[in-house]
Write an enzyme that holds these catalytic residues in place. Structure first.
Site: not given
Length: 397
Positions: A271, A232, A49, A46, A109
């Site tokens: 970015v 990717y 981003g 959180a 997390a």
């Protein structure tokens, strides 16, 4: 005070600039349409981003109470702390001003201990259930509940891949290379960045009985144009995202018993701290930004997440909007044929001498700096920060 960059890594942050960044995102959300969506939201990842922008969108666009989980470093005698730590603090302060619950867990997390702590908080202090879970974890390492440590690898399958990238410290275009990954590295990358941990979160929350009727969950992904697929989609990152997408389908079926749903959300190129190390990708972003800004299609994180909540996940009328593979597409503007054609035309013109003007290199730098609280207006960066004062002000925040 200036941003310190070593290679492509930012080494410091500026709290006042980060505060301005939070305020800017909140102001955007509050002026661009109310979201009639979730009331109790858990955001895993959180502090920056898409995760941070999602939290801002549901809280200040829809009045949601939120729980945020992130693994950040507070200010101390050895340093001023991480940018995400300040983002958490400033978000919570603004949310409290609105009368909203904004609980921050600074924790791993991937840990079952964290999951159990969050479940206890939901039951005891958060109304007993959540109706949205946002999974936005970005980590290079995962320690599983059994103690096994996995590390992700940024690499390709087949032969090594080389292409132009940036050295942000010197602001020069350089050649970057991704090496082939082994099958073990590929499997480990999927373990870290795929959907397994997302699945475990839902399983434990479901077993604890804290998922509300009609519960939804989303995880963020990226596909990109064909020009980026070798590094990717067809690389280690792509394998992890494919697993994430498959997990969304599995979770969606699992949640049917409570009329719930799970979705992978495919976002546009932006970015990030990690993308600076992927060959060709930073250059592609500068060209994409230039084209999308010219066509008035450019979106930052907050604009993407507000659109996600307002138009796709919680549309005023109708069902959740997805493609034929049940994915929510926020890369629709990026992948428009006219946009990609214009990007390819610019790519053919790029050299090591003209890349700053052919693409939007200035915009790239501005966003990279803003990730750490720099390049913000009305901040006096000439004044040095007092580390002791920062520790005093924020260590108990």
């Amino acid at each position: 005070m200036e941003l310190i960059i070593q290679g492509n890594v930012a080494k410091n942050c500026h709290p006042e600039g980060l505060r301005q960044g939070i305020d800017k995102q909140i102001n955007y959300v509050e002026s661009h349409g109310e979201i009639y969506g979730p009331r109790k939201v858990l955001v895993i990842g959180a502090s920056s981003g898409y995760g941070l922008a999602s939290r801002i969108a549901v809280a200040f666009g829809g009045g949601a109470d939120t729980i945020g989980i992130s693994f950040e470093k507070s200010p101390g005698e050895k340093g001023m702390g991480s940018a995400g730590w300040y983002n958490n603090i400033f978000f919570r302060r603004r949310a409290h001003e609105k009368g909203l619950i904004a609980k921050n867990f600074i924790a791993d997390a991937f840990s079952d201990t964290t999951r159990n702590d969050v479940i206890a908080y939901i039951k005891q202090e958060f109304g007993g259930s959540i109706d949205l879970l946002i999974y936005s974890v970005a980590s290079g390492v995962r320690i599983c509940p059994d103690g096994t440590r996995y590390t992700s690898t940024l690499g390709v399958r087949g032969q090594a891949f080389s292409g132009p990238g940036f050295d942000l410290e010197t602001r020069k275009m350089v050649n970057q290379t991704l090496e082939p990954v082994t099958e073990q590295q590929l499997a480990d990358t999927v373990k870290v960045m795929g959907g397994e941990d997302w699945q475990r979160w839902i399983d434990m929350l479901s077993a604890a009985g804290v998922l509300a009727e009609g519960f939804k969950t989303v995880a963020y992904s990226y596909t990109g144009p064909k020009s980026t697929w070798p590094l990717y989609k067809e690389g280690a990152l792509g394998a992890a995202k494919a697993h994430l997408h498959a997990t969304a389908d599995h979770l969606d079926a699992q949640l049917q018993r409570i009329n719930g749903h799970a979705y992978a959300v495919v976002c546009k190129a932006l970015v990030t701290k990690a993308s600076a190390f992927i060959p060709m990708f930073p250059l592609y972003i500068t060209l994409l930004y230039k084209v999308m800004k010219q066509k008035r299609l450019h979106e930052t994180c907050i604009e993407q997440m507000h659109r996600l909540m307002l138009n796709h996940l919680y549309p005023p009328m109708g069902n959740v909007i997805t493609d034929d593979e049940r994915r929510i597409r926020l890369d629709d503007f990026e992948l428009r044929p006219d946009v990609q054609q214009a990007v390819e035309l610019l790519r053919k013109r790029v050299t090591t001498e003209n890349f700053k003007t052919v693409g939007d290199f200035a915009g790239y730098l501005t966003e990279f700096y803003a990730l750490n609280g720099f390049s913000m207006p009305d901040v006096d960066y000439s004044s040095e920060l007092d580390l002791r004062q920062l520790v005093k002000e924020y260590s108990h925040a």
